[in-house]
Write a protein that holds these residues in place. Structure first.
Motif, PDB file in Angstrom:
ATOM      1  N   ILE A  46       0.855  -1.187   0.000  1.00 43.80           N
ATOM      2  CA  ILE A  46       0.000   0.000   0.000  1.00 43.80           C
ATOM      3  C   ILE A  46       0.888   1.234   0.000  1.00 43.80           C
ATOM      4  O   ILE A  46       1.842   1.321   0.771  1.00 43.80           O
ATOM      5  N   HIS A  47       0.563   2.176  -0.863  1.00 40.58           N
ATOM      6  CA  HIS A  47       1.281   3.443  -0.955  1.00 40.58           C
ATOM      7  C   HIS A  47       0.363   4.564  -0.475  1.00 40.58           C
ATOM      8  O   HIS A  47      -0.829   4.552  -0.768  1.00 40.58           O
ATOM      9  N   TYR A  48       0.927   5.523   0.226  1.00 39.59           N
ATOM     10  CA  TYR A  48       0.167   6.643   0.779  1.00 39.59           C
ATOM     11  C   TYR A  48       0.615   7.930   0.105  1.00 39.59           C
ATOM     12  O   TYR A  48       1.812   8.182  -0.032  1.00 39.59           O
ATOM     13  N   THR A  49      -0.361   8.728  -0.323  1.00 40.20           N
ATOM     14  CA  THR A  49      -0.068   9.956  -1.038  1.00 40.20           C
ATOM     15  C   THR A  49      -0.824  11.119  -0.401  1.00 40.20           C
ATOM     16  O   THR A  49      -2.051  11.066  -0.269  1.00 40.20           O
ATOM     17  N   TYR A  50      -0.081  12.133  -0.028  1.00 41.98           N
ATOM     18  CA  TYR A  50      -0.665  13.358   0.516  1.00 41.98           C
ATOM     19  C   TYR A  50      -1.081  14.245  -0.653  1.00 41.98           C
ATOM     20  O   TYR A  50      -0.269  14.542  -1.531  1.00 41.98           O
ATOM     21  N   GLU A  51      -2.344  14.642  -0.665  1.00 39.51           N
ATOM     22  CA  GLU A  51      -2.877  15.509  -1.710  1.00 39.51           C
ATOM     23  C   GLU A  51      -3.393  16.795  -1.062  1.00 39.51           C
ATOM     24  O   GLU A  51      -4.582  16.920  -0.767  1.00 39.51           O
ATOM     25  N   PRO A  52      -2.497  17.766  -0.815  1.00 38.99           N
ATOM     26  CA  PRO A  52      -2.906  18.974  -0.104  1.00 38.99           C
ATOM     27  C   PRO A  52      -4.000  19.764  -0.805  1.00 38.99           C
ATOM     28  O   PRO A  52      -4.867  20.351  -0.142  1.00 38.99           O
TER      29      PRO A  52
END
Length: 103
Positions: free
Chosen positions: A4-10
């Motif tokens: 699982i990859h986590y991506t911050y999308e501000p």
């Protein structure tokens, strides 16, 4: 097991958890308020239960808030439970009624 990859999308005020193939399997969303971020929704795909996706999302939001110098006021029941019951989040947890220290 799928990674699982986590991506911050501000720009979308969220962090997304996705598989290597790009399938979204979790999300934590927040609303930018004047004094804090309101963590108002956390979700994780039931098919991935046991993978700690929701907890990892809360952890990443807390780490991001620390880096940004912002507190979090969790109104999502899951995020609220995790953050209010784990001392590791005390530094980033926004409290409306913080008692004052008396000298």
């Amino acid at each position: 097991m799928t990674e699982i990859h986590y991506t911050y999308e501000p720009e979308a005020t969220r962090i997304i958890a996705a598989t290597e193939e790009g399938q979204a399997v979790g999300e934590i969303h927040y609303v930018v308020e004047k004094d804090y971020w309101n963590a108002d929704h956390t979700s994780a795909d039931p098919e991935y239960r046991g993978s700690n996706i929701a907890r990892n999302l809360v952890n990443m939001l807390a780490d991001t808030a620390r880096a940004e110098g912002v507190k979090i006021h969790p109104t999502c029941p899951y995020a609220k439970h995790v953050m209010e019951n784990d001392a590791a989040f005390a530094d980033v947890l926004f409290k409306h009624d913080t008692p004052r220290n008396s000298a």
